[in-house]
Design a protein around this motif. Structure first.
Motif, PDB file in Angstrom:
ATOM      1  N   ASN A  95       0.752   5.643   6.418  1.00  0.00           N
ATOM      2  CA  ASN A  95       1.863   5.148   5.455  1.00  0.00           C
ATOM      3  C   ASN A  95       3.176   5.611   5.608  1.00  0.00           C
ATOM      4  O   ASN A  95       3.934   5.950   4.836  1.00  0.00           O
ATOM      5  N   ASN A 215       4.939   5.078  -7.912  1.00  0.00           N
ATOM      6  CA  ASN A 215       4.722   4.180  -7.095  1.00  0.00           C
ATOM      7  C   ASN A 215       3.307   3.950  -7.074  1.00  0.00           C
ATOM      8  O   ASN A 215       2.529   4.940  -7.113  1.00  0.00           O
ATOM      9  N   ASP A 217       0.585   2.114  -4.114  1.00  0.00           N
ATOM     10  CA  ASP A 217       0.326   1.432  -2.736  1.00  0.00           C
ATOM     11  C   ASP A 217      -0.942   1.190  -2.447  1.00  0.00           C
ATOM     12  O   ASP A 217      -1.785   1.935  -2.449  1.00  0.00           O
ATOM     13  N   SER A 236       0.937  -3.372  -4.806  1.00  0.00           N
ATOM     14  CA  SER A 236       1.764  -2.263  -4.720  1.00  0.00           C
ATOM     15  C   SER A 236       2.673  -2.575  -5.981  1.00  0.00           C
ATOM     16  O   SER A 236       2.961  -3.511  -6.443  1.00  0.00           O
TER      17      SER A 236
END
Length: 275
Positions: A95, A215, A217, A236
């Motif tokens: 990532n 976050n 993802d 996401s």
């Protein structure tokens, strides 16, 4: 009368023949929407799949034999070189997001995963276009009006939900089209209403984590449409304050067709192994 020879138990239990295995890997490599590549340990493209053409506009001939750094944004070269050194040393890199120049001169954000093979010391990498997500992140943080335009015209389903109640606060048109509810119906629902019962514990656990984590993802979820169809959704999410409420902005990638294709391929593989 001659009869066909009987297949031995040994043959029945054999795995796929090498050529079958090669065919399946070729299908995955060349039909995936993700960008697959094989890179030498000194940074040159050895092989790429067709997604490079559809995403960045480069043919296989444009890339193979060229250093990957040639296509990087100048500001990203140094950081990417450090990540590449780590991969060559055997570290799996997950990532990391960098800008790559498309054939028309524009730049797109690609999110990469890569690992070196112990057999041949080559880097095997996969990346996907996250340009829209990066645009959204930028606009969310800056609070610009253009975020609304990106949200409402996005080709992927998007919604904003209340972190405390899980109620939908806003949805875009693609969400309405793919899930089948009207906007008014959506705004009367919560995430619980589109989540299968057996997935509810995971949803509640995720909601608690979302309060402290900014976050999320590539989470994989199942959603229920108004017609009762199950959608496999890769999502996401980013935290934000929306109309004074702690909320979450979510972008969905509907991967139902990919899941079905992988299931069919697995069934085909198992069928081969029974012969």
């Amino acid at each position: 009368m001659e009869t066909l020879p009987q297949m031995s138990n040994e043959n029945k239990n054999n795995n796929l023949a090498p050529q079958d295995d090669d065919v399946m890997h070729s299908i995955f490599f060349n039909t995936s929407a993700d960008l697959f590549s094989i890179i030498s340990n000194d940074g040159f493209f050895i092989e790429v799949n067709a997604a490079w053409k559809s995403t960045l506009g480069y043919s296989k001939e444009d890339l193979v034999g060229k250093p990957f750094e040639k296509f990087l944004h100048p500001d990203d070269i140094e950081k990417t070189s450090l990540e590449f050194v780590n991969m060559v040393k055997g570290q799996e890199v997950i990532n990391f997001i960098r800008r790559y120049r498309a054939s028309d001169g524009s730049y797109k954000w690609l999110e990469w995963k890569g690992k070196v093979s112990e057999k041949n010391n080559r880097i095997y990498a996969v990346s996907r276009d996250v340009t829209i997500e990066k645009q959204l992140e930028t606009e969310l943080l800056s609070g610009k009006e253009i975020y609304k335009e990106i949200f409402y015209s996005n080709p992927n389903p998007m919604w904003i939900f209340d972190l405390e109640t899980l109620a939908f606060l806003e949805v875009n048109q693609t969400t309405i089209d793919q899930y089948g509810y009207t906007k008014e119906e959506f705004l009367s629902l919560t995430l619980k209403d589109i989540t299968p019962e057996e997935d509810m514990p995971a949803l509640m656990s995720s909601a608690i984590k979302a309060i402290s984590e900014y976050n999320a993802d590539h989470e994989l979820w199942r959603h229920i449409t108004k017609s009762g169809e199950i959608i496999f959704a890769e999502l996401s999410a980013k935290s934000l304050i929306y109309e004074g409420k702690k909320a979450r902005s979510v972008i969905i990638n509907n991967i139902s067709k990919r899941v079905e294709a992988e299931k069919a391929l697995l069934e085909s593989e198992n069928k081969y192994r029974t012969y």
